[in-house]
Design an enzyme around this catalytic site. Structure first.
Site, PDB file in Angstrom:
ATOM      1  N   ASP A  52       0.862  -1.183   0.000  1.00  0.00           N
ATOM      2  CA  ASP A  52       0.000   0.000   0.000  1.00  0.00           C
ATOM      3  C   ASP A  52       0.900   1.236   0.000  1.00  0.00           C
ATOM      4  OD1 ASP A  52      -1.817  -2.060   0.407  1.00  0.00           O
ATOM      5  OD2 ASP A  52      -3.006  -0.954   1.886  1.00  0.00           O
TER       6      ASP A  52
ATOM      7  N   LYS B 228      -6.731   3.216  -3.479  1.00  0.00           N
ATOM      8  CA  LYS B 228      -7.169   3.238  -2.083  1.00  0.00           C
ATOM      9  C   LYS B 228      -7.369   4.680  -1.649  1.00  0.00           C
ATOM     10  CE  LYS B 228      -5.263   1.919   2.467  1.00  0.00           C
ATOM     11  NZ  LYS B 228      -4.180   1.176   3.165  1.00  0.00           N
TER      12      LYS B 228
ATOM     13  N   LYS C 172     -10.210   0.326  -2.610  1.00  0.00           N
ATOM     14  CA  LYS C 172     -10.149   0.098  -1.165  1.00  0.00           C
ATOM     15  C   LYS C 172     -10.406   1.390  -0.408  1.00  0.00           C
ATOM     16  CE  LYS C 172      -7.017  -1.316   2.584  1.00  0.00           C
ATOM     17  NZ  LYS C 172      -5.673  -1.821   2.927  1.00  0.00           N
TER      18      LYS C 172
END
Lengths: 287, 489, 310
Positions: free
Chosen positions: C147, C210, C246
């Site tokens: 991430d 995300k 996400k």
């Protein structure tokens, strides 16, 4: 004693900024209150009415998109030019309405002042009749008055100049284009007014003046698909008023019903508000 | 496996519907003198909900007399401050019983509970709140000092937003000091009759609000009644014209809120995802039973194809079915008659060569339903581009330039509303200026608020409902009759 | 929609593309999210949604005070969220700082994904070299999902070439690990920026986009998620490749989670209703999902003593 033979005028219609005779070739006799012959006025036909609607629709496009400041200036200019012809108007009104010198002058002065009053409203009425609306949500919401479009009016029969001006001014100051049928029995002040209009920067077609019989012309205007509103102020026959209102319903025209107000009192915004549409615009407020 | 929403039914136990209803005259429910009753039907099931009274001439006489008495003796002489308090009471009572009204509206009208719950009923209460506050401030309404009420108002409302239209009509009329004889549409009387109970609970003086049920004949008798001072009508342009004719030569005032054929104009720089939502809100809200519906979609050519594809994709998520299901987006068509009319125009669209696409949703066996439908390749000359369909049917046209969009949008006898979608501010304002319509939604559609005036240009009617402008439909200036003899507007 | 023939790498070319994307009207997007949040999900639909939501959780701990013991405890919970009920599925992944990736991997074995935040998380304020090292380090320690954060400063300054270059570099450093690109939408502020950043990340090689680090005041919101779901939907229409989404931070209740599932279904479509394409970055959400699950199983409301703390 003046022994000169005067040059007399041919009285015509005022359509699209021009002075045509009635396409029908007809005239009718106009007399003063002592029944003395004054003139042969043009007797407008339904086709003249139709031509006037065409002219008014063209005039509307330009006039409604002019700035409010400009419309105010033009109306004020009409008052200026009227002032220059004050004596002629006094003579006309005297002959038409049988008023004395003083009364006639008062009526003419009131008519000029009325124009000035309405001219001043040009860039103000939207501030009074419009507003922003605090809707319950993230939207900017405002309401503005816009002209209704082409309006056909029957001018007052008795008040041949002041009444006429009081019908014309509020309708055109808001951006409408107008076809007005002048007082049948005293059309001469109206015809003199058309000469003022023609020289006062009023765009062609914004104000069209017909002379003749409302009972003959008005029904065609009331039923015309390209007329948006009718002003029946000067209709004196209840049957005709009813008929015109019925015709107007065919295209859901706005109708102002017959009235005989005291034209000398300062009006309120009622007439001015009669031929405006309220437009409300929404837009989100977001980043 | 897919994510199938289980039924989420709003309970109808909250409403108790009587087997039959009388007329609400002078504060009480009375039997119709004719003894005639008609049935009101749940359009989603075709189940008979109740029997409704049909008011005849003597009922209309009684209602108008009751309204006149209440006007003369109570309501017009009551202080604005006190009238306001009654209206505030009504607003609160509507909020307290909101769920009950929402369920009843959905049962009787067929609209999704999501809409009746989130839009119709809260907005109805909001209208009473808004105009309640005006009742003691009428000298600021723009008609000069001491404006006067008109008298007895006859109000005739449609079936698409039964309670909301009742609120739009009653709230300003009552705030201004008028009394009312109101006729709901014959297929959707129940929430008006429940509203009569609210009037009783609010201790509204008898006769201030009278509710007469019935069909066109009852409406005509109200319109023609000599004791009426003003008619306010929302409905079809055809009936509006006949009312305008009927009032010709009388002193009765008139406001009309009639049909529409709004253009929803999408420019190539529009926020396209929100525009798609706006198209959906515009034409599929309330099954398209909306006079201001965005029924003509005008797409700029450069984005026409992709927007139509995006729209079709979006329409596949619309859920048609049981209006009481909280997840239903498209409910039932209000009546067999209306469904016939919609289907007739869909056939006309087919026959005239437009290309039809219908959202893939299964229609329930019982009740009256119409799947969301889009016609592409529509031209200005097609009936489906000119006539108000009043159903979930969208006609798609294209344009190339802003002038062409304006020209096409204005090329209709109607002028109620229009939509503009663009990220360019100056273009939005130019378009808003050019469009001949009473309500312009820019980058949004079908928003309503009690402070925001609503009403049309041209054959969409005259007069405004909502906002400060809504007051002048029920007031006259103190010197009216001098030069204030405004007839129908 | 334009087509992406060649990879766009320069600031000028990227700017031309990103600024030609349709704008987003914030009020309209927010209204759409609010409308979808009124969906009422009941009974078997709700049970199904709760289990799916559990399977989509990236169970996360990203604290300075994290310890091996804390991470191991969380991993145990991730594997078996409800020890009393073996029918409860595992979550999708655990999400930790890079230095905890090895511990997490040892705890979950190959049963779950291990996601590590990298690239000078959360601010991203370090040299590219340091960021790449951070990534390689986490991958070497067993992370199979990275991430990363974008350089919001560079994005807001319009330096799209630099942002692109950094993502491309990180993607290469990931090797086979999946790359989630954190846009930190709370700092991008406008939905137009969210849409542009989403496209920039997808075109640069993100497997997931995300919303947030969870370290700034505004984290995932339904309107932001809608815009990102529209971006992956449109990117799929253009390229045939499905990118995951996400939302992270601020999603705490089952009700919230189910709203997001509705957003997916009605925006990107059913194809995204899988842990391969949608994740919740969350910690406390899992317990609320478990409480709801227990209530639906037993018919009565459960209490906090009947779910484990991490």
């Amino acid at each position: 004693m003046n022994d000169r033979v005067e040059v007399r005028k041919t009285y015509k219609l005022f359509i699209g900024g021009a002075f045509p005779r009635s396409e029908s070739g007809r005239t009718y006799e106009v007399h003063d209150t002592d029944d003395k012959f004054l003139a042969n006025a043009a007797k407008a036909s339904r086709k003249d009415g139709r031509d006037a609607v065409l002219a008014a629709r063209k005039g509307f496009a330009a006039w409604s998109s002019a700035t409010a400041y400009n419309r105010g200036q033009v109306l004020y200019r009409v008052a200026e030019v009227m002032e220059g012809r004050r004596d002629q108007f006094i003579t006309d009104v005297q002959a038409a309405e049988g008023l004395g010198d003083k009364k006639s002058a008062r009526v003419v002065d009131s008519a000029i002042d009325r124009l000035v009053w309405y001219a001043g409203w040009a860039d103000k009425y939207a501030q009074v009749l419009g507003n922003t609306n605090p809707v319950a949500g993230p939207y900017f919401n405002f309401t503005i008055p816009e002209p209704t479009g082409v309006v056909a009016a029957v001018a007052p029969q008795d008040s041949s100049l002041l009444g006429l001006v009081s019908v014309i001014a509020p309708t055109v100051v808001t951006g409408n284009a107008l076809i007005v049928i002048a007082s049948t029995k005293c059309p001469i002040p109206a015809i003199t007014l058309t000469e003022v209009l023609a020289t006062a920067d009023v765009p062609a077609g914004v104000i069209n003046v017909l002379t003749g019989d409302p009972a003959e012309i008005a029904p065609w205007l009331a039923s015309h698909g390209d007329v948006n509103a009718i002003d029946l102020t000067g209709v004196t026959s209840q049957d005709l008023a009813k008929q015109l209102e019925i015709e107007a319903a065919g295209t859901v025209k706005r109708v102002r019903r017959p009235a005989q107000p005291n034209w000398l009192t300062t009006p309120d915004l009622g007439r001015l508000a009669s031929f405006v549409e309220t437009k409300t615009v929404w837009h989100p407020i977001g980043a | 496996m897919t994510f199938e929403y289980a039924p989420a039914l709003e309970s109808r136990a909250i409403v108790s519907i009587a087997p039959s209803y009388g007329l609400f005259i002078n504060g009480e429910f009375v039997d119709p003198t004719s003894g005639k009753m008609f049935k009101t039907i749940n359009p989603a099931t075709e189940e008979v909900l109740a029997e409704i009274s049909e008011a005849n001439q003597s009922d209309v006489n009684a209602a108008v007399n009751s309204a006149r008495r209440a006007y003369d003796r109570i309501w017009s002489v009551m202080s604005g401050r006190d009238r306001a308090k009654y209206l505030f009471r009504i607003a609160r009572l509507l909020q307290e019983r909101a769920r009950e009204f929402a369920v009843l509206e959905t049962l009787d009208n067929g609209k999704p509970i999501r809409e009746s719950r989130d839009i119709d009923v809260p907005l109805a209460a909001a209208h009473f709140f808004y105009y309640a506050g005006w009742a003691d401030k009428l000298e600021y309404a723009g008609l000069g000092p001491n404006p006067a009420p008109l008298g007895v108002a006859g109000q005739i409302i449609p079936w698409n937003f039964p309670l909301l239209m009742l609120a739009w009509k009653l709230a300003p009329a009552l705030a201004c000091g008028n009394t009312v004889v109101l006729k709901p549409a014959e297929t959707t009387s129940l929430t008006a009759l429940l509203f009569a109970e609210i009037c009783q609970q609010a201790d509204l003086p008898p006769g201030v609000v009278n509710i007469l049920t019935g069909a066109g004949d009852t409406g005509r008798r109200i319109v023609e009644h000599d004791g009426i001072n003003k008619i306010a009508f929302t409905g079809s342009t055809e009936v509006g014209k006949s009312i305008q004719r009927a009032l010709a030569g009388t002193n009765k005032k008139l406001t009309l809120e009639l049909g529409g054929k709004a253009a929803n104009i999408i420019f190539d720089d529009a926020p396209i995802d929100q525009a798609v939502e706006g198209i959906v809100d515009g034409i599929f809200f309330n099954q398209g039973h909306v006079c201001c519906a965005g029924s003509r979609l005008l797409l700029q050519e450069s984005i026409a194809e992709e927007t139509i594809e995006a729209l079709k994709l979006r329409l596949q998520t619309l859920r048609l079915g049981d209006p009481l299901d909280k997840n239903t987006d498209i409910g039932a068509i209000n009546s067999r008659e209306q469904l016939d009319k919609i289907e007739e125009l869909i056939k006309a669209g087919d026959a005239e060569g437009a290309e039809r696409w219908t959202a893939p949703c299964e229609l329930p066996k019982q009740g009256w339903w119409c799947a969301p439908t889009i016609f592409t390749n529509v031209t200005q000359a097609h009936r489906i581009a000119r006539e108000e369909i009043f159903g979930p049917v969208l006609s798609v046209l294209t344009f190339r330039t802003p002038d062409e969009a304006v020209e096409k949008a204005n090329n209709t006898p109607f002028g109620l509303s229009a939509g503009i979608w663009s990220e360019k501010g100056s273009r939005i304002l130019w378009m808003a200026n050019q469009l001949r319509a009473g309500v312009i939604w820019a980058n949004t559609f079908n928003r309503f608020d009690p402070t925001s005036p609503f009403g049309g240009y041209k054959e969409s009617g005259f007069g405004r409902e909502g906002g400060i402008q809504g007051l002048s439909a029920y007031l006259q200036s103190a010197n009216e009759g001098d030069d204030q003899a405004r007839g129908t507007s | 929609m334009q087509t992406v023939a060649e990879p766009l790498t320069t600031t000028g070319a990227l700017r031309e593309f990103l600024h030609a994307l349709p704008g987003v009207d914030e009020v309209g997007a927010t209204a759409r999210a609010a409308a979808l949040s009124t969906r009422s999900i009941k009974n078997e639909a709700k049970a199904w949604a709760i289990d799916l939501a559990i399977r989509m959780v990236d169970l996360t701990t990203l604290e300075g005070m994290d310890t091996p013991a804390k991470v191991r405890a969380m991993c145990a919970k991730a594997l078996r969220p409800d020890p009393t009920d073996p029918t409860v599925p595992s979550v999708a992944a655990v999400c930790v700082y890079g230095d905890m990736a090895a511990i997490a991997r040892a705890s979950v074995g190959s049963a779950l994904h291990v996601a590590a935040v990298a690239t000078a998380f959360p601010s991203g304020r370090a040299s590219q070299e340091v960021k790449l090292h951070d990534v390689r380090d986490a991958v070497a320690a067993g992370a199979d999902e990275i991430d990363m954060v974008i350089d919001r400063g560079a994005f807001l300054a319009g330096n799209y070439g630099l942002v692109n270059e950094q993502i491309v570099g990180v993607k290469a450093a990931c090797g086979t690990a999946h790359l989630k690109v954190i846009l930190e939408t709370g700092e991008l502020r406008t939905l137009d920026n969210v849409r542009r950043a989403s496209w920039l990340a997808m075109m640069a090689g993100a497997d997931f986009i995300k919303t947030s680090t969870g370290k700034v005041p505004v984290a995932a919101t339904p309107p932001v998620t809608i815009v990102m779901l529209q971006a992956v939907r449109d990117y799929y229409a253009l390229t045939g490749t499905r990118i995951g989404v996400k939302p992270a931070g601020g999603i705490r209740t089952s009700k919230d989670a189910i709203k997001y599932l509705v957003l997916i279904k009605e925006t990107a479509g059913e194809a995204w209703l899988t842990p391969d394409l949608f994740r919740f970055g969350a910690s406390t959400l899992l317990n609320d999902l478990l409480l709801q699950r227990q209530r639906m199983a037993t018919g009565h409301y459960s209490g906090p003593d009947y779910v484990t703390i991490d």
